[in-house]
Design a protein around this motif. Structure first.
Motif, PDB file in Angstrom:
ATOM      1  N   TYR A   1      44.542  43.904  45.070  1.00  0.00           N
ATOM      2  CA  TYR A   1      43.827  44.250  43.836  1.00  0.00           C
ATOM      3  C   TYR A   1      42.368  43.819  43.895  1.00  0.00           C
ATOM      4  CZ  TYR A   1      42.442  44.091  38.908  1.00  0.00           C
ATOM      5  OH  TYR A   1      41.773  44.253  37.724  1.00  0.00           O
ATOM      6  N   VAL A   2      42.123  42.644  44.477  1.00  0.00           N
ATOM      7  CA  VAL A   2      40.768  42.083  44.453  1.00  0.00           C
ATOM      8  C   VAL A   2      39.778  42.971  45.224  1.00  0.00           C
ATOM      9  CG1 VAL A   2      40.921  40.571  46.487  1.00  0.00           C
ATOM     10  CG2 VAL A   2      39.509  39.876  44.525  1.00  0.00           C
TER      11      VAL A   2
ATOM     12  N   GLU B   1      36.860  44.712  43.679  1.00  0.00           N
ATOM     13  CA  GLU B   1      35.590  44.013  43.472  1.00  0.00           C
ATOM     14  C   GLU B   1      34.684  44.413  44.624  1.00  0.00           C
ATOM     15  OE1 GLU B   1      32.415  41.299  43.312  1.00  0.00           O
ATOM     16  OE2 GLU B   1      33.757  41.477  45.034  1.00  0.00           O
TER      17      GLU B   1
ATOM     18  N   CYS C   1      46.686  37.097  38.210  1.00  0.00           N
ATOM     19  CA  CYS C   1      45.478  36.512  38.808  1.00  0.00           C
ATOM     20  C   CYS C   1      45.873  35.602  39.969  1.00  0.00           C
ATOM     21  CB  CYS C   1      44.684  35.761  37.741  1.00  0.00           C
ATOM     22  SG  CYS C   1      43.155  35.024  38.347  1.00  0.00           S
TER      23      CYS C   1
ATOM     24  N   GLU D   1      46.939  37.787  42.959  1.00  0.00           N
ATOM     25  CA  GLU D   1      45.898  38.625  43.550  1.00  0.00           C
ATOM     26  C   GLU D   1      44.603  37.891  43.912  1.00  0.00           C
ATOM     27  OE1 GLU D   1      46.411  41.634  44.564  1.00  0.00           O
ATOM     28  OE2 GLU D   1      48.427  41.800  43.728  1.00  0.00           O
ATOM     29  N   SER D   2      44.489  36.615  43.542  1.00  0.00           N
ATOM     30  CA  SER D   2      43.261  35.878  43.850  1.00  0.00           C
ATOM     31  C   SER D   2      42.981  35.902  45.352  1.00  0.00           C
ATOM     32  CB  SER D   2      43.412  34.419  43.385  1.00  0.00           C
ATOM     33  OG  SER D   2      42.273  33.679  43.784  1.00  0.00           O
TER      34      SER D   2
ATOM     35  N   CYS E   1      39.597  30.276  40.071  1.00  0.00           N
ATOM     36  CA  CYS E   1      40.511  31.401  40.107  1.00  0.00           C
ATOM     37  C   CYS E   1      41.783  31.034  40.858  1.00  0.00           C
ATOM     38  CB  CYS E   1      39.800  32.591  40.757  1.00  0.00           C
ATOM     39  SG  CYS E   1      40.815  34.038  41.033  1.00  0.00           S
TER      40      CYS E   1
ATOM     41  N   LEU F   1      37.696  38.722  38.682  1.00  0.00           N
ATOM     42  CA  LEU F   1      39.135  38.464  38.642  1.00  0.00           C
ATOM     43  C   LEU F   1      39.400  37.138  37.926  1.00  0.00           C
ATOM     44  CD1 LEU F   1      42.043  39.077  39.215  1.00  0.00           C
ATOM     45  CD2 LEU F   1      41.732  38.397  41.585  1.00  0.00           C
TER      46      LEU F   1
ATOM     47  N   THR G   1      39.994  37.063  33.627  1.00  0.00           N
ATOM     48  CA  THR G   1      41.392  36.829  33.243  1.00  0.00           C
ATOM     49  C   THR G   1      41.492  36.128  31.877  1.00  0.00           C
ATOM     50  OG1 THR G   1      42.236  36.922  35.501  1.00  0.00           O
ATOM     51  CG2 THR G   1      43.527  35.627  33.949  1.00  0.00           C
TER      52      THR G   1
END
Lengths: 505, 146
Positions: free
Chosen positions: A259-260, A263, A427, A430-431, A438, A478, A482
């Protein structure tokens, strides 16, 4: 007789391929001559598979169509929806970016041009790079990925940078829940994105482009790859774009489920073949982006909106909208709604009108409790904020963000403490792990919310404090955003955080 | 494997395309591939391993014959995605990322398939399914041999 059956993956997920096969078989058994076209979606997902039939007097819609409906469909006895353009959900839209989506055959370049395609690129080919960038700046277009940064300013930074190689990178890592506009346009009008990227290339002096497309979208990958091949074979891409003497070519790259990587700096690392770890800014990607070269990183919708701006002029686009939010926005209506789908409209429509009127309220028929706008990092908006007009500054002022303009509607059965917990859990999963607020904060966030659920009243100020740290100390959105879903759930729905505590007492 | 790797060496940022191609061909990233890739790209084995382990898509252990992905994101949760997922886990008797005893199905979570207006959504070996209820999921799992 022309028959349209969408090949959009939402339509496929609801059985469009079976319907198309049934139509071909039934027509063959009747000796009926038909032309079956697999179009993109019109965006009215609750009507999918939405079959359209053109018997010479406009396109009449039928939907949702099941394979068993096909004999009646061809007999002309199936109850229809009337002219597709007159269905209220469709008629109320302002379609600029999505003007062709659902109308044309996505992989037919002639069809594309017959509906205004390539007019923007042809105009751009006759302009200087400064003039192209100026046109985009004047349109007021802002980054549709969520950050809302003025596209023209970003382009100008790249245009002015001195380098032997510059790049256009399209961020098609649309991972936010509730958003599917990128997917819909890539599957429904892929040449529009290619055209937008080519214009960007001419505008900033970049000769190479990449679309970073998430692996969760296999249908979009297939359509885009085919569209790039067709565009190259027809001189839209290559050493001499439309015979204008300037080069631009591009490739599709597939993400790998992080997911990240949506960015931009993390995406660039991933594209370079590294772990998708966020980079600190500065340096800006506009100056040191892909492989350290000046790079435009734009969202799919930003780039796919450029052709219409060049075609119709900056002023035409800028005349739509509200305040500093110019033009149109494809609102994606999702979750527990009666009429889910894609609704492109000028900025400014109040949230409540979108949820209660356009979307028709919940599918379950229960009252709306909350709407999460802008993906997993967006705030949960309560009914009291339904007067907020859809715009960047307006949502910011109401404690939220529009993000990629996805809207997920929840009915009153939603447990907001669980939704806040999910935001922290997501979060944590996916961090990228680069920054502590994070990486560690999200894990602690899950634990703290569990303490609240177990009835520990001291955990609420701790959660608030943790969210402040994540907001102020995270490197990217992220960890930094959150707290939006978490704090909005806590602030607007305190009863969901109090019941467990009271029960314990 | 060497041929797959060398086919991609002309690309800028070749590592992800190489890993995707290897996984397509072998069903996983074989451990023996790491030193070959490292050598071809002139990076360390640790870097290659770091990239493989960073991304959810890449697997070093082969999956079952079919991979079923169930969306866990908010839009699907709003229409009963959690209950659907729980029922599927219970039916197969596995945890997330687990494979059934007969090797037929690996069950994985996915965060958004872009089918947010027709959830709950699932994907079986790259084919998408919308408005999946428990009956439909049971049918999909049975078709996959679970």
């Amino acid at each position: 007789m022309k028959i349209y059956v969408p090949m959009d993956s939402a339509a496929k997920a609801l059985g469009a391929d079976d319907v198309a096969a049934a139509i071909i078989a039934e027509a063959a058994s009747r000796g009926l001559e038909i032309e079956l076209i697999r179009n993109g979606t019109r965006g009215m997902i609750w009507l999918e598979p939405l079959v359209e039939i053109d018997r010479g007097a406009g396109r009449v819609g039928y939907g949702p169509v099941l394979p068993a409906d096909v004999p009646a469909l061809l007999d002309g006895t199936l109850k229809g929806l009337g002219r597709v353009e007159q269905i209220p959900f469709f008629a109320r839209q302002t379609r600029l970016t999505f003007a062709r989506c659902g109308v044309t055959d996505p992989l037919n370049l002639d069809d594309y041009q017959a509906h205004g395609g390539l007019a923007g690129l042809r105009r751009a080919a006759g302009l200087s790079s400064t003039e192209i960038v100026e046109e985009v700046t004047q349109s007021g277009l802002r980054g549709r990925g969520g950050a809302g940064f003025p596209t023209g300013i970003k382009w100008n930074t790249v245009r002015q940078a001195e380098a032997d190689q510059k790049y256009i990178v399209c961020n098609a890592d649309e991972g936010d829940s509730g958003t599917f506009a990128d997917r819909v346009i890539m599957e429904g009008d892929p040449f529009c994105l290619i055209e937008g990227m080519a214009i960007a290339g001419l505008g900033v002096g970049a000769t190479k482009g990449y679309i970073y497309l998430r692996s969760e979208y296999p249908d979009a990958i297939r359509v885009m790859q085919e569209a790039v091949r067709i565009a190259r074979a027809n001189g839209v891409l290559g050493a001499d774009v439309l015979g204008a003497g300037r080069a631009f070519d591009m490739e599709i790259r597939v993400g790998a489920g992080a997911y990240v990587c949506g960015e931009e700096t993390s995406l660039l690392n991933s594209l370079e073949g590294k772990r998708g770890v966020v980079r600190a800014k500065p340096p800006l990607p506009a100056l040191q982006g892909f492989l350290g070269k000046p790079t435009v990183v734009n969202n799919v919708i930003s780039l796919a909106t450029v052709p219409v701006i060049l075609e119709k002029g900056a002023q035409h686009y800028a005349d739509f909208g509200l305040g500093r939010s110019r033009g149109t926005i494809p609102v994606q209506i999702a979750g527990n709604v009666k009429h889910g789908g894609l609704f492109e409209t000028a900025f400014g429509m109040p949230l409540g009108e979108l949820v209660l009127d356009i979307a028709g309220g919940t599918a379950s028929g229960r009252p709306v409790k909350a709407v999460q706008v802008g993906g997993p990092l967006g705030a949960y908006m309560p009914l009291e904020r339904f007067d907020t007009p859809f715009g960047y500054e307006e949502f910011d002022g109401a404690g939220g963000l529009i993000g990629h303009a996805g809207m997920v509607v929840f009915d009153d059965s939603a447990d907001m403490l669980q939704m806040a917990r999910f935001a922290m859990e997501f979060c944590a999963v996916e961090s990228c792990g680069k920054c502590t607020p994070c990486r560690i904060g999200a894990v602690r966030g899950v634990e703290t919310i569990d303490r609240i659920a177990a009835g520990d009243p001291g955990a609420i100020p701790l959660l608030t404090d943790l969210c402040e740290t994540m907001t102020d100390g995270s490197l990217c959105a992220l960890g930094g955003f959150t707290p939006y879903p978490v704090m909005s759930a806590l602030t607007h729905f305190p009863e969901d955080f109090a019941t467990a505590k009271e029960a314990a007492e | 494997m060497r041929a797959i790797i060398s086919d991609h060496l002309h690309l800028e940022g070749a590592l992800l395309p190489i890993l995707h191609a290897l996984q397509n061909a072998c069903g996983r990233i074989p451990q023996e591939a790491t030193p070959l890739i490292a050598d071809a790209l002139n990076i360390s084995k640790a870097e290659v391993h770091g990239v493989i382990s960073f991304y959810h898509d890449f697997r070093e252990v082969p999956a079952g014959r079919h991979v079923v992905k169930i969306c866990r994101a908010e839009a699907c949760q709003a229409v009963g995605g959690n209950a659907l997922a729980e029922a599927a886990l219970a039916r197969l008797g596995v945890e997330w990322h687990g494979t059934t005893g007969n090797g037929a199905v690996t069950l994985e979570p996915v965060y958004c398939l872009g089918l947010c207006a027709c959830g709950p959504a699932a994907m079986v070996d790259g084919k998408v399914h919308g408005r999946v209820d428990e009956v439909r999921m049971a049918k999909l799992l049975a078709e996959a041999g679970a």
